[in-house]
Scaffold this motif. Structure first.
Motif, short mmCIF file in Angstrom:
data_model
loop_
_atom_site.label_atom_id
_atom_site.label_comp_id
_atom_site.label_asym_id
_atom_site.label_seq_id
_atom_site.Cartn_x
_atom_site.Cartn_y
_atom_site.Cartn_z
N LYS A 164 0.83 -1.21 0.00
CA LYS A 164 0.00 0.00 0.00
C LYS A 164 0.86 1.26 0.00
O LYS A 164 0.60 2.21 -0.74
N GLY A 167 2.42 1.59 -3.45
CA GLY A 167 1.43 1.99 -4.44
C GLY A 167 1.01 3.43 -4.28
O GLY A 167 0.89 4.17 -5.26
N PRO A 178 -5.03 4.86 -9.98
CA PRO A 178 -4.75 3.96 -8.86
C PRO A 178 -3.93 2.74 -9.27
O PRO A 178 -4.07 2.23 -10.39
N TYR A 179 -3.08 2.28 -8.37
CA TYR A 179 -2.23 1.13 -8.67
C TYR A 179 -3.04 -0.16 -8.65
O TYR A 179 -4.12 -0.24 -8.05
N LYS A 180 -2.49 -1.19 -9.31
CA LYS A 180 -3.11 -2.50 -9.36
C LYS A 180 -2.15 -3.52 -8.75
O LYS A 180 -0.93 -3.33 -8.77
N THR A 181 -2.68 -4.61 -8.24
CA THR A 181 -1.85 -5.71 -7.77
C THR A 181 -2.26 -7.00 -8.48
O THR A 181 -3.43 -7.20 -8.79
N VAL A 182 -1.29 -7.85 -8.73
CA VAL A 182 -1.54 -9.16 -9.32
C VAL A 182 -0.47 -10.10 -8.79
O VAL A 182 0.69 -9.72 -8.64
N ASN A 241 1.27 0.20 -19.13
CA ASN A 241 0.06 1.03 -19.14
C ASN A 241 0.27 2.19 -18.16
O ASN A 241 1.34 2.34 -17.58
N ALA A 243 -1.25 2.72 -15.33
CA ALA A 243 -1.52 2.40 -13.93
C ALA A 243 -0.35 1.59 -13.37
O ALA A 243 0.02 0.57 -13.94
N THR A 245 1.62 -1.19 -11.59
CA THR A 245 1.25 -2.58 -11.32
C THR A 245 2.25 -3.18 -10.35
O THR A 245 3.46 -3.09 -10.58
N TYR A 275 5.85 0.07 -14.04
CA TYR A 275 5.06 1.18 -14.59
C TYR A 275 5.52 1.42 -16.02
O TYR A 275 6.72 1.57 -16.28
#
Length: 360
Positions: A164, A167, A178-182, A241, A243, A245, A275
């Motif tokens: 967090k 991000g 907003p950031y993404k998580t995977v 992209n 956002a 990641t 990013y």
């Protein structure tokens, strides 16, 4: 890793290269190259951009109660990484040969990690540092032998709080969505259709062979090296992209200095930030077990020797600090120069470092 997309540079009218028509008509190839080259941003503009970003980063951490520290660039030992080579400095060059307990050599640090964890073991609260680090032989559009690293440790933090924080920092500094998580496994299953940990190694080798036969032959049946190639060539481009990641829960065999995941013994609490297709940061829910650290250092040395690199000392100041007792904490290392490249749409690290090593 794939090369970054060709970003457009911010320009300043006073910095445009002047080329006369006569030079081009005379067949001056250098002049023609100058016309085709992207205009350079004024130095004063770049210096101001860097200073502004550093102020924002410091304010971000100061507002959250972190204390800025200044770890040494030169130290008697270093983190034992399988592939990062520190620059050695003989003790005679430092002038400490006659001093008691002086080592035979010192190292320019590849990361401030050892010193910062030693501070934590001695009772420091959550800390951050913005410091020069050095890695032998690293040059290119995204690399320089000397570069600036932001590193922080949150006492009492874990993977979730670190992700967090990372991000939020990325979104604030890059002014991004907003950031993404995977997770690592989710990324492979989504883009390549298989589980990277369970898939037979011969299948991984065949996929890399399709990309580059000679590379696959040189890697052989090294699972982590094969996965690194597939991640770089087949998955990271999907992170190109706007956002940020964050890729989480790496295989345990790639844990580095991260703890194993409590709910999945095959994975580690390690994560990385990407990013626009560029890797920016690496973080962990930090390993606390000194005996496990020693085993991982010894494993890294075996890899170093197998690749023709010298082994590094395992009994380090960091290992002693961890035996003394490292508090529960999370840590992240982020490349400042790459972050600035993306923030100002620069194409090369040389555009944002006033004096790269090639002309320092």
């Amino acid at each position: 890793m794939p090369d970054p997309p060709a970003f457009s540079s911010e320009t300043d009218a006073d910095s445009a290269l002047e080329v006369t028509a006569a030079e081009v008509l005379d067949g001056d190839q250098t002049a023609a190259d100058k016309i085709n080259a992207p205009p350079k941003t004024n130095l004063a503009v770049r210096l101001k951009q860097r200073a502004e970003m550093l102020r924002e980063i410091r304010r971000f951490f100061d507002d959250r109660g972190f204390i800025e520290v200044q770890p040494p660039c030169l130290s008697r030992d270093c983190v034992v990484d399988a592939f990062l080579d520190p620059i050695e400095v003989e003790a005679s060059q430092v002038g400490l040969v006659s001093e008691p307990d002086s080592p035979a050599k010192f190292y320019l640090q590849t990361s401030p990690e050892s010193a910062m964890k030693r501070l934590l073991a001695e009772g420091a609260p959550s800390i951050y540092a913005i410091t020069p680090v050095f890695r032998k032989g690293e040059t290119g559009t995204r690399h320089n032998v000397e570069f600036s690293m932001l590193e922080w440790y949150e006492v009492g933090g874990d993977a979730a709080s670190a992700i967090k924080l990372l991000g939020d920092l990325a979104v604030e500094v890059l002014q991004s969505p907003p950031y993404k998580t995977v997770t690592y496994r989710e990324a492979f299953e989504k883009h390549l259709g298989f589980d990277p940990i369970e898939t037979p190694i011969v299948d991984l080798h065949a996929l890399v062979d399709e990309l580059d036969t000679s590379l696959a032959e040189s890697i052989g049946l090294d699972r982590d090296a094969l996965l690194d190639v597939l991640l770089s060539e087949r998955i990271e481009p999907f992170f190109a992209n706007d956002a940020p990641t964050i890729l989480t829960r790496y295989p345990l065999t790639q844990a580095a200095l991260a703890k194993p995941c409590q709910d999945d013994p095959q994975c580690a609490e390690r994560f990385e930030l990407f990013y626009r297709g560029v890797e920016l940061a690496n973080g962990y829910d930090e390993l606390l077990d000194a005996d496990e650290l020693k085993k991982r250092y010894e494993h890294n040395n075996r890899i170093r020797l197998a690749h023709g690199r010298p082994a590094l000392a395992v009994e380090t100041t960091l290992l002693r600090a961890m035996r003394q007792g490292l508090p529960e904490c999370s840590g992240v290392a982020l490349g400042i120069d790459r972050l600035l490249m993306l923030r100002v749409d620069a194409h090369s690290i040389e555009e944002v470092v006033p004096f790269p090593t090639t002309r320092a």
